[in-house]
Design an enzyme around this catalytic site. Structure first.
Site, PDB file in Angstrom:
ATOM      1  CE  LYS A  81      -2.299  -1.259   3.861  1.00 39.07           C
ATOM      2  NZ  LYS A  81      -1.681  -2.646   3.905  1.00 39.07           N
ATOM      3  CB  THR A  82       3.696   1.860   1.930  1.00 38.90           C
ATOM      4  OG1 THR A  82       3.487   1.933   3.609  1.00 38.90           O
ATOM      5  CG2 THR A  82       4.487   3.748   2.261  1.00 38.90           C
ATOM      6  CG  ASP A 126      -0.282   3.280   7.307  1.00 42.48           C
ATOM      7  OD1 ASP A 126      -0.685   3.074   6.275  1.00 42.48           O
ATOM      8  OD2 ASP A 126       0.360   2.078   7.817  1.00 42.48           O
ATOM      9  CB  THR A 175      -4.328  -3.816   8.033  1.00 37.61           C
ATOM     10  OG1 THR A 175      -5.078  -2.715   9.710  1.00 37.61           O
ATOM     11  CG2 THR A 175      -3.295  -3.298   7.702  1.00 37.61           C
ATOM     12  NE  ARG A 234       5.657  -4.776   5.644  1.00 38.64           N
ATOM     13  CZ  ARG A 234       4.510  -4.335   5.950  1.00 38.64           C
ATOM     14  NH1 ARG A 234       4.175  -4.116   7.273  1.00 38.64           N
ATOM     15  NH2 ARG A 234       4.647  -3.202   5.731  1.00 38.64           N
TER      16      ARG A 234
END
Length: 363
Positions: A81-82, A126, A175, A234
């Site tokens: 997302k980032t 975020d 999330t 990640r």
């Protein structure tokens, strides 16, 4: 940052689903993560549907010479997302400002950020669902009318001063999309949901990262790491860096499936991607409570962790893997959980103790 760098929100706020599987030095790894970050949509691996839709949104905005619509990205931690927010800024040729919901506890905090934005700038927010309610209500007007009302004074003498804002693009990431109120969710022009990655996609991520890290890895080695990465880039990159360390110290620097398997065993990541906490939860559920049902608080005490840690960190992956089920009476292990730990269910092995404990701890 991104799905390929292992730090989707690491520099903003800690997320429950993002736990390290081994020592991760902040300084060097942060620099490595920045180097691994994709710079445009063409480099971004996976999320094909979201990528295609977002590409259309950005191309159309550039063709009109307009600011891109506000974007909402939802999905589990570590999926990119980032990274996509940074790519949006790069594709639009605009600067980006990064903050998080927990950092905005007052409307004044948000007003200060919004009032300093440049025209066309991308604001990445975020964990947007964790923003305070007063700030959230201010954001409605800012997104829709590019204006905020700053309240000066208190009580009957308070005055609202309208403050015009330059057009900007808000990229919200969450999330927990279900926690966003409909008025906020409806103000986003584009909503994309990030899915977990398939092993083949994770292999592409790992090969790309290995090239950037100048690490030699064969196809089977990449597949071994991908299979233990819980569908999350990640985690794949963090595992890759830890396997790289092992290969450099204990082997010839080349990552083969054998080296990857041994290295990940050192870091307590098993063949299905379960780590120490995951296995502790399953072992407590199976050995102490006969497979359940058992209450969440009781299970958390048994593994020596907070209730929230078990519920938000371990459970989602165990449920997704079909190893644990949530029921009205409590948590229950599935047959796959017994098989994964090499144990025999009480009803098959004759052990009655487990079934006797189910009623005691089931609430």
């Amino acid at each position: 940052m991104n799905w390929e760098d292992g730090s989707d929100t690491a520099d903003l706020s800690a997320t429950a689903g993002d736990r390290l599987v081994g020592p991760d030095a902040d300084g060097e790894d942060t620099a490595v993560e920045a180097a691994l970050r994709p710079k445009d949509l063409d480099e971004f691996v996976g999320q094909e549907k979201v990528r295609e839709q977002l590409d259309l949104v950005l191309r159309a905005a550039r063709a009109r010479g307009a600011t891109a619509d506000h974007v909402l990205l939802s999905g589990a931690p570590g999926l990119g997302k980032t990274t996509l927010s940074m790519i949006i800024a790069a594709e639009m040729g605009a600067p980006i400002r990064i903050t998080s919901g927990p950092a905005i506890q007052h409307a004044g905090d948000l007003a200060a950020i919004l009032s300093s934005l440049q025209e066309g700038e991308v604001l990445f927010l975020d964990e947007i669902h964790r923003m305070s309610r007063p700030a959230e209500e201010m954001l409605y007007m800012a997104m829709e009318d590019f204006r905020v009302d700053v309240i000066v004074g208190k009580g009957p003498g308070a005055t609202a001063i309208p403050l015009e804002l330059p057009p900007f693009t808000l990229v919200g990431a969450t999330t927990r999309a279900g926690l966003l109120p409909p008025p906020l969710r409806d103000r986003f022009g584009f909503t994309g949901h990030m899915e977990f990655y398939e092993p083949a996609e994770l292999e592409r991520v790992i090969h790309r990262s290995a090239r950037l890290l100048d690490v030699e890895i064969d196809g089977a080695g990449a597949a071994e790491i991908a299979g233990r990465s819980r569908g999350t880039p990640r985690i794949a990159n963090r595992l890759l860096r830890r396997v790289r360390d092992y290969a450099q110290v204990k082997a010839d620097g080349v990552i083969t499936p054998e080296i990857a398997s041994i290295a990940l065993g050192v870091y307590e990541v098993d063949a299905r991607g379960l780590d120490r906490l995951d296995r502790a939860v399953l072992q407590a559920l199976l050995k102490l409570f006969g497979g359940g049902p058992v209450g969440l608080s009781t299970l958390a005490v048994a593994v020596g962790e907070e209730r929230e840690t078990v519920e938000e960190v371990a459970e989602p992956f165990l449920v997704r893997e079909g190893l644990l089920a949530r029921t009205p009476r409590g948590r229950v292990a599935t047959p796959a959980a017994w098989a994964h730990l090499g144990l025999v269910p009480p009803q098959q092995g004759g052990g009655a103790a487990g079934s006797g404990q189910q009623g005691l701890f089931g609430a």
